[in-house]
Scaffold this motif. Structure first.
Motif, PDB file in Angstrom:
ATOM      1  N   THR A   2      -1.074  14.291 -13.098  1.00 35.30           N
ATOM      2  CA  THR A   2      -1.551  14.687 -11.832  1.00 35.30           C
ATOM      3  C   THR A   2       0.089  14.675 -10.992  1.00 35.30           C
ATOM      4  OG1 THR A   2      -3.638  13.852 -11.375  1.00 35.30           O
ATOM      5  CG2 THR A   2      -2.823  14.132  -9.602  1.00 35.30           C
ATOM      6  N   ARG A   3       0.381  13.675 -11.405  1.00 31.62           N
ATOM      7  CA  ARG A   3       2.106  13.836 -10.254  1.00 31.62           C
ATOM      8  C   ARG A   3       3.407  14.568 -11.685  1.00 31.62           C
ATOM      9  NH1 ARG A   3       0.773   7.966 -11.294  1.00 31.62           N
ATOM     10  NH2 ARG A   3       1.361   7.356 -13.152  1.00 31.62           N
ATOM     11  N   ASP A   4       2.800  15.504 -12.552  1.00 27.60           N
ATOM     12  CA  ASP A   4       3.569  15.714 -13.480  1.00 27.60           C
ATOM     13  C   ASP A   4       3.361  17.352 -13.204  1.00 27.60           C
ATOM     14  OD1 ASP A   4       5.608  16.033 -15.152  1.00 27.60           O
ATOM     15  OD2 ASP A   4       4.159  16.606 -17.024  1.00 27.60           O
ATOM     16  N   TYR A   5       4.524  17.108 -11.492  1.00 25.83           N
ATOM     17  CA  TYR A   5       4.689  18.052 -10.688  1.00 25.83           C
ATOM     18  C   TYR A   5       5.544  19.464 -12.318  1.00 25.83           C
ATOM     19  CZ  TYR A   5       3.179  15.375  -7.209  1.00 25.83           C
ATOM     20  OH  TYR A   5       2.630  14.229  -6.300  1.00 25.83           O
ATOM     21  N   PHE A   6       6.534  19.611 -12.306  1.00 25.52           N
ATOM     22  CA  PHE A   6       7.736  20.013 -13.561  1.00 25.52           C
ATOM     23  C   PHE A   6       6.864  19.623 -14.982  1.00 25.52           C
ATOM     24  CE2 PHE A   6       9.255  18.689  -8.522  1.00 25.52           C
ATOM     25  CZ  PHE A   6       8.611  19.955  -8.402  1.00 25.52           C
ATOM     26  N   ASP A   7       5.961  19.401 -15.568  1.00 26.95           N
ATOM     27  CA  ASP A   7       6.366  20.613 -17.282  1.00 26.95           C
ATOM     28  C   ASP A   7       7.067  19.082 -17.472  1.00 26.95           C
ATOM     29  OD1 ASP A   7       3.401  21.252 -16.534  1.00 26.95           O
ATOM     30  OD2 ASP A   7       4.241  23.669 -16.234  1.00 26.95           O
ATOM     31  N   ALA A   8       7.364  17.903 -17.682  1.00 28.18           N
ATOM     32  CA  ALA A   8       7.813  17.294 -18.072  1.00 28.18           C
ATOM     33  C   ALA A   8       7.689  17.376 -19.593  1.00 28.18           C
ATOM     34  CB  ALA A   8       7.926  15.713 -17.851  1.00 28.18           C
ATOM     35  N   GLU A   9       9.180  17.222 -20.267  1.00 26.50           N
ATOM     36  CA  GLU A   9       8.907  17.195 -21.606  1.00 26.50           C
ATOM     37  C   GLU A   9       8.092  16.541 -22.476  1.00 26.50           C
ATOM     38  OE1 GLU A   9      12.321  17.724 -23.778  1.00 26.50           O
ATOM     39  OE2 GLU A   9      13.320  18.842 -22.038  1.00 26.50           O
ATOM     40  N   GLU A  42      -1.847  13.682   1.158  1.00 24.21           N
ATOM     41  CA  GLU A  42      -1.937  12.438   1.433  1.00 24.21           C
ATOM     42  C   GLU A  42      -0.775  12.326   1.773  1.00 24.21           C
ATOM     43  OE1 GLU A  42      -4.217  10.554  -0.605  1.00 24.21           O
ATOM     44  OE2 GLU A  42      -4.873  12.428  -1.335  1.00 24.21           O
ATOM     45  N   VAL A  43      -0.090  12.439   2.231  1.00 28.19           N
ATOM     46  CA  VAL A  43       1.345  11.721   3.320  1.00 28.19           C
ATOM     47  C   VAL A  43       1.122  11.784   4.216  1.00 28.19           C
ATOM     48  CG1 VAL A  43       4.183  11.990   3.246  1.00 28.19           C
ATOM     49  CG2 VAL A  43       3.118  12.513   0.928  1.00 28.19           C
ATOM     50  N   ARG A  44       0.795  12.955   5.050  1.00 31.96           N
ATOM     51  CA  ARG A  44      -0.397  12.620   5.844  1.00 31.96           C
ATOM     52  C   ARG A  44      -0.896  11.446   6.443  1.00 31.96           C
ATOM     53  NH1 ARG A  44      -1.176  19.216   6.987  1.00 31.96           N
ATOM     54  NH2 ARG A  44       0.939  19.713   7.172  1.00 31.96           N
ATOM     55  N   ARG A  45      -1.819  11.675   5.634  1.00 29.63           N
ATOM     56  CA  ARG A  45      -3.206  10.773   5.831  1.00 29.63           C
ATOM     57  C   ARG A  45      -1.848   9.120   5.665  1.00 29.63           C
ATOM     58  NH1 ARG A  45      -7.063  12.883   1.575  1.00 29.63           N
ATOM     59  NH2 ARG A  45      -7.901  14.903   2.730  1.00 29.63           N
ATOM     60  N   LEU A  46      -0.809   8.590   4.523  1.00 31.53           N
ATOM     61  CA  LEU A  46      -0.471   7.485   4.704  1.00 31.53           C
ATOM     62  C   LEU A  46       0.202   7.407   5.690  1.00 31.53           C
ATOM     63  CD1 LEU A  46       0.509   5.178   3.210  1.00 31.53           C
ATOM     64  CD2 LEU A  46       2.576   7.111   1.676  1.00 31.53           C
ATOM     65  N   GLN A  51       0.690  -1.493   0.092  1.00 32.14           N
ATOM     66  CA  GLN A  51      -0.318   0.198  -0.109  1.00 32.14           C
ATOM     67  C   GLN A  51       0.935   1.424  -0.170  1.00 32.14           C
ATOM     68  OE1 GLN A  51      -2.297  -0.241   3.981  1.00 32.14           O
ATOM     69  NE2 GLN A  51      -3.653  -2.053   2.263  1.00 32.14           N
ATOM     70  N   VAL A  52       1.487   1.172   1.166  1.00 33.97           N
ATOM     71  CA  VAL A  52       2.667   2.452   1.251  1.00 33.97           C
ATOM     72  C   VAL A  52       3.333   2.712  -0.313  1.00 33.97           C
ATOM     73  CG1 VAL A  52       5.021   3.069   1.898  1.00 33.97           C
ATOM     74  CG2 VAL A  52       3.048   2.330   2.960  1.00 33.97           C
ATOM     75  N   TRP A  53       4.070   1.349  -1.275  1.00 34.17           N
ATOM     76  CA  TRP A  53       4.490   1.373  -1.968  1.00 34.17           C
ATOM     77  C   TRP A  53       3.997   2.009  -3.278  1.00 34.17           C
ATOM     78  CZ3 TRP A  53       3.824  -0.992  -7.208  1.00 34.17           C
ATOM     79  CH2 TRP A  53       4.858  -0.998  -7.801  1.00 34.17           C
ATOM     80  N   ARG A  54       2.616   1.739  -3.711  1.00 29.81           N
ATOM     81  CA  ARG A  54       1.090   2.066  -4.295  1.00 29.81           C
ATOM     82  C   ARG A  54       0.960   3.743  -4.012  1.00 29.81           C
ATOM     83  NH1 ARG A  54      -2.751  -2.170  -6.549  1.00 29.81           N
ATOM     84  NH2 ARG A  54      -3.206   0.193  -7.831  1.00 29.81           N
ATOM     85  N   LYS A  55       0.988   4.439  -3.239  1.00 27.24           N
ATOM     86  CA  LYS A  55       1.016   5.300  -2.968  1.00 27.24           C
ATOM     87  C   LYS A  55       1.639   6.325  -3.480  1.00 27.24           C
ATOM     88  CE  LYS A  55      -2.557   8.348  -1.460  1.00 27.24           C
ATOM     89  NZ  LYS A  55      -3.013   8.598  -2.082  1.00 27.24           N
ATOM     90  N   LEU A  56       2.652   5.855  -2.854  1.00 24.57           N
ATOM     91  CA  LEU A  56       3.897   6.966  -3.079  1.00 24.57           C
ATOM     92  C   LEU A  56       4.441   7.106  -3.925  1.00 24.57           C
ATOM     93  CD1 LEU A  56       6.582   6.428   0.255  1.00 24.57           C
ATOM     94  CD2 LEU A  56       5.037   8.626   0.060  1.00 24.57           C
ATOM     95  N   ARG A  57       4.655   6.330  -5.172  1.00 23.88           N
ATOM     96  CA  ARG A  57       4.414   5.841  -6.759  1.00 23.88           C
ATOM     97  C   ARG A  57       3.373   6.432  -7.270  1.00 23.88           C
ATOM     98  NH1 ARG A  57       8.779   5.007  -9.342  1.00 23.88           N
ATOM     99  NH2 ARG A  57       8.045   3.855 -10.939  1.00 23.88           N
ATOM    100  N   SER A  58       1.820   6.540  -6.241  1.00 19.61           N
ATOM    101  CA  SER A  58       1.206   7.084  -7.547  1.00 19.61           C
ATOM    102  C   SER A  58       1.408   8.808  -7.375  1.00 19.61           C
ATOM    103  CB  SER A  58      -0.451   7.064  -6.808  1.00 19.61           C
ATOM    104  OG  SER A  58      -0.383   7.195  -5.857  1.00 19.61           O
ATOM    105  N   LEU A  59       1.662   8.949  -5.926  1.00 22.74           N
ATOM    106  CA  LEU A  59       1.806  10.400  -5.891  1.00 22.74           C
ATOM    107  C   LEU A  59       3.211  10.619  -7.157  1.00 22.74           C
ATOM    108  CD1 LEU A  59       1.527  10.849  -2.528  1.00 22.74           C
ATOM    109  CD2 LEU A  59       0.304  11.572  -4.217  1.00 22.74           C
ATOM    110  N   GLY A  60       4.290  10.233  -7.544  1.00 22.11           N
ATOM    111  CA  GLY A  60       5.552  10.768  -7.783  1.00 22.11           C
ATOM    112  C   GLY A  60       6.144  10.607  -7.104  1.00 22.11           C
ATOM    113  N   ALA A  61       6.819  10.018  -6.102  1.00 26.00           N
ATOM    114  CA  ALA A  61       7.900  10.104  -5.065  1.00 26.00           C
ATOM    115  C   ALA A  61       9.294   9.520  -6.383  1.00 26.00           C
ATOM    116  CB  ALA A  61       7.719   9.037  -3.823  1.00 26.00           C
ATOM    117  N   LEU A  62      10.377  10.269  -5.668  1.00 23.34           N
ATOM    118  CA  LEU A  62      11.064   9.882  -6.230  1.00 23.34           C
ATOM    119  C   LEU A  62      12.194   9.687  -5.126  1.00 23.34           C
ATOM    120  CD1 LEU A  62      13.433  10.249  -8.787  1.00 23.34           C
ATOM    121  CD2 LEU A  62      14.269  12.371  -7.327  1.00 23.34           C
TER     122      LEU A  62
END
Length: 197
Positions: A143-150, A53-57, A24-35
């Motif tokens: 949603t997880r593209d915070y910096f407008d990837a090309e 979302e991170v606080r809830r997790l 669950q943790v891995w999926r949530k962090l990946r869905s948020l785009g964690a590095l």
């Protein structure tokens, strides 16, 4: 600290908790785009939605017997921040690339059905479901593209082109299955004899 400068440093351990929590943790962090910086330690930009979302997790992890620590940080070295942003953008570009790799199969399927003369409502409906999956997938990446990837622009354009192609296919199916009804019959025009003037 502005939203663009603030980051979250997240450390999670699920040792001693249920095995499903780790997934669950891995999926949530990946869905948020964690590095991930190393195992169990990752960063995310401290955007409002991400913070919630991170606080809830973190709360869920703690309630289920794991450990979670979330720290608000700022990069003191602009080059380090730029590297993190570049790595996040590269991850999003990889995801956008997957969309671009799979769209030709969608378009080829339309062409194959067209060539077989099978442009039908059933095929349109099936293709619409496939296109909706592409749109949903693209939306999740965005949603997880915070910096407008090309890669985002090319992926959005490709999905739009696939949608236009599906519209054309649908029009063909409609013309086959529901041909236009002929208009009302026009009364025949009476021709006047040349001498009737």
């Amino acid at each position: 600290m502005s939203e663009d400068e603030a980051w979250l440093l997240i450390s999670v351990s699920t040792a001693g908790a249920a095995a499903t929590l780790r997934v669950q943790v891995w999926r949530k962090l990946r869905s948020l785009g964690a590095l991930y910086l190393q195992q169990s330690v990752c960063v995310l930009p401290a955007r409002d939605k991400v913070v919630r979302e991170v606080r809830r997790l973190a709360d869920r992890v703690r309630h289920q017997g794991g450990q979670a620590r979330v720290l608000r940080i700022a990069f003191t070295d602009p080059a380090e921040r730029a590297q993190i942003v570049a790595e996040m953008n590269a991850a999003r570009d990889d995801e956008y690339g997957e969309v671009l790799e799979r769209l030709p199969a969608f378009r080829q399927e339309l062409e194959t059905e067209r060539a077989r003369g099978r442009a039908s409502y059933a095929e349109v409906e099936e293709s619409e479901a496939d296109l909706d999956r592409f749109r949903t997938w693209l939306g999740k990446i965005a949603t997880r593209d915070y910096f407008d990837a090309e890669g985002g622009a090319a992926a959005r354009q490709a999905v739009a082109e696939a949608a236009a192609e599906l519209e054309t296919f649908e029009a063909e199916a409609m013309s086959i299955e529901a041909p236009a009804e002929p208009g009302p019959a026009r009364p025949a025009r009476r021709l006047r004899a040349v001498d009737e003037q």
